[in-house]
Design an enzyme around this catalytic site. Structure first.
Site, mmCIF file in Angstrom:
data_model
loop_
_atom_site.group_PDB
_atom_site.id
_atom_site.type_symbol
_atom_site.label_atom_id
_atom_site.label_comp_id
_atom_site.label_asym_id
_atom_site.label_seq_id
_atom_site.Cartn_x
_atom_site.Cartn_y
_atom_site.Cartn_z
ATOM 1 N N ARG A 59 34.150 24.011 -14.713
ATOM 2 C CA ARG A 59 34.732 25.431 -14.442
ATOM 3 C C ARG A 59 36.150 25.679 -15.109
ATOM 4 O O ARG A 59 36.529 26.650 -14.996
ATOM 5 C CB ARG A 59 34.743 25.926 -13.225
ATOM 6 N N GLU A 96 36.407 17.369 -2.114
ATOM 7 C CA GLU A 96 36.117 18.119 -0.861
ATOM 8 C C GLU A 96 34.508 17.615 -0.703
ATOM 9 O O GLU A 96 34.177 17.407 0.601
ATOM 10 C CB GLU A 96 36.149 19.529 -1.150
HETATM 11 P P1 AMP Z 1 39.817 19.251 -5.738
HETATM 12 O O1 AMP Z 1 39.662 17.897 -6.544
HETATM 13 O O2 AMP Z 1 39.398 18.859 -4.269
HETATM 14 O O3 AMP Z 1 40.949 20.100 -5.841
HETATM 15 O O4 AMP Z 1 38.561 20.293 -6.200
HETATM 16 C C1 AMP Z 1 38.834 20.835 -7.121
HETATM 17 C C2 AMP Z 1 37.324 21.011 -7.799
HETATM 18 O O5 AMP Z 1 36.144 21.158 -7.166
HETATM 19 C C3 AMP Z 1 37.538 22.125 -8.583
HETATM 20 O O6 AMP Z 1 36.937 21.736 -10.124
HETATM 21 C C4 AMP Z 1 36.734 23.241 -8.111
HETATM 22 O O7 AMP Z 1 36.149 23.952 -9.143
HETATM 23 C C5 AMP Z 1 35.635 22.553 -7.126
HETATM 24 N N1 AMP Z 1 35.808 23.144 -5.842
HETATM 25 C C6 AMP Z 1 36.077 22.298 -4.527
HETATM 26 N N2 AMP Z 1 35.919 23.206 -3.397
HETATM 27 C C7 AMP Z 1 35.667 24.360 -3.874
HETATM 28 C C8 AMP Z 1 35.190 25.612 -3.360
HETATM 29 N N3 AMP Z 1 35.217 25.722 -1.899
HETATM 30 N N4 AMP Z 1 34.807 26.664 -3.854
HETATM 31 C C9 AMP Z 1 34.971 26.249 -5.357
HETATM 32 N N5 AMP Z 1 35.082 25.615 -6.099
HETATM 33 C C10 AMP Z 1 35.464 24.328 -5.408
#
Ligand code: AMP
Length: 171
Positions: A59, A96
């Site tokens: 994304r 996450e």
């Molecule tokens: P992080 O590494 O935890 O910051 O996760 C970021 C990545 O996970 C990004 O590429 C986001 O597209 C996706 N992501 C994680 N949590 C969400 C959420 N609640 N909604 C949308 N995308 C998320």
């Protein structure tokens, strides 16, 4: 000016129970909102005198290349394993939900290159922290990290405290 928050859709329990998924599809579908988001992020990237925008699969590709174009930068993709021809450097990190590995072409980022990292959502910050490490291993400088939206309750901003960070919408 459009309130970009109105262009984010919350999808409960996706892709797993308990995750409130933030879907930026409405923003992408609206030409004015899309232009506003790209223009704002590109202006921020330009101020940091970036040479390259690096987008995280998948994304981060949506707006990453558009931001690069609007800011007058080149674009680099961080990809899932096996998608890029050798040589690559790779980093594995936890999310996450689940864990992930991303790779960057080893010759994409020259020594001293000024790199702005883009992703759609900042959650825990693990993705961008890992990619920033790759940029630095290759001799580049991370001049900023930017997002369409930030889930502040997950503490990503603290995890990325060493970087100049900008997001358009905060939850
Ligand atoms: P992080 O590494 O935890 O910051 O996760 C970021 C990545 O996970 C990004 O590429 C986001 O597209 C996706 N992501 C994680 N949590 C969400 C959420 N609640 N909604 C949308 N995308 C998320």
């Amino acid at each position: 000016m459009i309130d970009l928050r109105t262009k984010v859709r919350e999808v409960p329990d996706f892709p797993e129970p308990g995750i409130g998924f933030k879907d930026i599809s409405p923003l992408l579908l609206d030409p004015e909102a899309l232009q506003q988001a790209v223009d704002e992020l590109a202006a921020w990237v330009r101020e940091r005198r970036a040479d390259l925008v690096l987008g995280a699969e998948a994304r981060g590709f949506w707006l990453g290349a558009a931001i690069a174009y609007a800011a007058g930068c080149g674009f680099v993709a961080a990809r899932r394993p096996g998608k890029l021809p050798p040589e690559t450097v790779s980093a594995t990190y936890s999310l996450e939900y689940g864990e992930n590995t991303l790779e960057v072409a080893a010759d994409a980022i020259g020594r001293g290159a000024r790199v702005a990292i883009h992703d759609d959502v900042l959650a825990t910050g693990g993705t961008v922290e890992a990619i920033a490490g790759l940029v630095e291993d290759l001799g580049g400088t991370v001049v900023g990290v930017n997002f369409v939206l930030e889930l502040s309750f997950l503490g990503g901003r603290d995890r990325l405290a060493r970087y100049d960070l900008h997001s358009l919408v905060t939850y």
